[in-house]
Design an enzyme around this catalytic site. Sequence first.
Site, PDB file in Angstrom:
ATOM      1  N   ILE A   1       0.828  -1.193   0.000  1.00  0.00           N
ATOM      2  CA  ILE A   1       0.000   0.000   0.000  1.00  0.00           C
ATOM      3  C   ILE A   1       0.871   1.255   0.000  1.00  0.00           C
ATOM      4  CG2 ILE A   1      -1.800   1.278   1.233  1.00  0.00           C
ATOM      5  CD1 ILE A   1      -2.676  -1.440   0.005  1.00  0.00           C
TER       6      ILE A   1
ATOM      7  N   GLN B   1      27.238   6.968 -33.797  1.00  0.00           N
ATOM      8  CA  GLN B   1      25.899   6.816 -34.384  1.00  0.00           C
ATOM      9  C   GLN B   1      24.972   5.925 -33.556  1.00  0.00           C
ATOM     10  OE1 GLN B   1      26.784   5.591 -38.374  1.00  0.00           O
ATOM     11  NE2 GLN B   1      27.194   7.679 -39.065  1.00  0.00           N
TER      12      GLN B   1
ATOM     13  N   GLY C   1      26.466   3.828 -19.658  1.00  0.00           N
ATOM     14  CA  GLY C   1      27.451   2.774 -19.423  1.00  0.00           C
ATOM     15  C   GLY C   1      27.454   2.319 -17.971  1.00  0.00           C
TER      16      GLY C   1
ATOM     17  N   GLU D   1      -1.363   0.081 -10.581  1.00  0.00           N
ATOM     18  CA  GLU D   1      -2.491   0.698 -11.308  1.00  0.00           C
ATOM     19  C   GLU D   1      -2.898  -0.157 -12.497  1.00  0.00           C
ATOM     20  OE1 GLU D   1      -2.508   2.360  -8.925  1.00  0.00           O
ATOM     21  OE2 GLU D   1      -2.314   4.509  -9.222  1.00  0.00           O
TER      22      GLU D   1
END
Lengths: 147, 407
Positions: free
Chosen positions: B169, B290, B360, B384
């Site tokens: 809870i 890249q 990393g 939820e």
Amino acid sequence: MRVDFGGDEEFNAPIDKVRSFVMDIKEVASCIPDSSNFSRTDANHFTMSIEPGLGVVKGSLPLHCSLESKGKDNYTYTIEGKGLGSEVSVTLSLNLYEKGNSTGIKWESSINIKGIMGGIGEAVIRKITQEYVEKIIANARQKINEG
Amino acid sequence: MDDLFSMDVDGLARLGLVSKDEEKILSKADVAAEETSLSEYEHYLKHEFNSDAIATARKHGLFAINVKKEYGGNEVRPLIHSLVQQRLAQSGLGFPTLYDVQTFISQPSISRWGTEEQKKRYLPKSATGEFIFSFGLTEPEAGSDPRIMKTTYRKEGDSYIINGEKYLISNGSICNYMILFAKSSENQNEITAFIIDAKENGYSVEAQLREKIGLFTADTAMISLEEMVVHESETLGGIGNGLRIAYSALMSGRIGIGSACIGVIEGSLKASIERSKSRIQHGKEIGKHQLIQQHISAIKQNLEMAKWPIYNAAISMEEYNKDYNNKKLLLDADLKSATAKRIASRLAFESADRAVQIHGGFGYSLISPVGQLFCDSRVARIYEGTDEIQDLKIAADLLGKEFEAFS
């Protein structure tokens, strides 16, 4: 990571008194929280250690500091430190001016942090450095008023 | 205002979805988020609940924004509420979890289902943050299926006597009041909601769960209820209406958690961009490699894919809030909130994972904010409503009630 700050503080003292304070590296160093091992190298250079206010980064960070006068009532403190897996570089520019019977200080600081402390995140670093700066200003104000 | 958040707000303002007055509320949330970032970070590392965040939220009036004006609130629209939660969650899901229970679940439950007396008693002080609520639905053996709950109530005079256990809870050990769900000891199909006082005899904190994967700044507790006496005036929404109340609360709560997930994605993106520009490997900033750019691009795509369904669900919720009897609006809001939460929670976890990869070895540490986001975001796929429950809800909403796999 780079964090820039600035401000304009008023000190309830004549400019001569504030100027003397700002140029006294030992007095200025004593305003830095959690600092130790102050050692004067010459009139404008000193070393000291600080304990960064972060629970996670425990230990002492040695700093090399210098004061440079850049014209009338313009001063720059440069602080560089390396340790605890981090590199810290601080430039603090102070511009003193008369404000009636008081003295104003316009200040700008640029803080560059690399390594572990640099990875902590901008919001956290900004908050830590802001609290640090506020403590330094409060300490300086108290010392100027007392002196 | 934070750059990414500002872009979101500006974009919505250009669409006419955020007014100037609402921007002021969002600016307060932005300041509060800045102010809580350090305490959230430090408490996270100590693995302890962060009560400082409550004080900050109180100072900036954030607990008031989803409460009607007549009870001391700002009564903002769900979209603005969603944006506030989004901004708070850039530093992690700890405080947003408390905020979700308080403002997305508990306050709307009392607003919609409470008696006038209950609204007057609880809403003004919940709006100031003086009263903090928890939501007592989950039990050790009743998670996704609350109908098998074992907590019971029996009538004695003008009171009900409650016995049972509530598990995992949020706010359980720090709340003033709990919206509690229990089953009649005489009728297994009768589930009723009560507002109970956490300081009264019979309510005890059995354990605070600290050994979590993340979410360390949020309070998570197991609560024991033993012969707890609750006056009949503290039933919420009438006898036997418990599941309706729970489901309507969770519909709003899913928007709350989904909104927080957008914040996690933004936090991941910000940290990743910063790291990509400052970290040098192989002679250049890693952002010039890249494959790092591919991660950055993916997180940005995740942000766009997550936020618009949440905003759309919040807008549908606003329409439904104006007409609770309109079944079409209910189904629309229910489907959208389930879908949006499902999308956002998965993408938040994936984004935090990518951010850890960009960081990393440092990212694989709780010192690193992205390490914290990674650990926190995992729970968003569970609380939820789990991923699986959302999938079943989405499919059943589309296929029809007779296809409900969870009936």
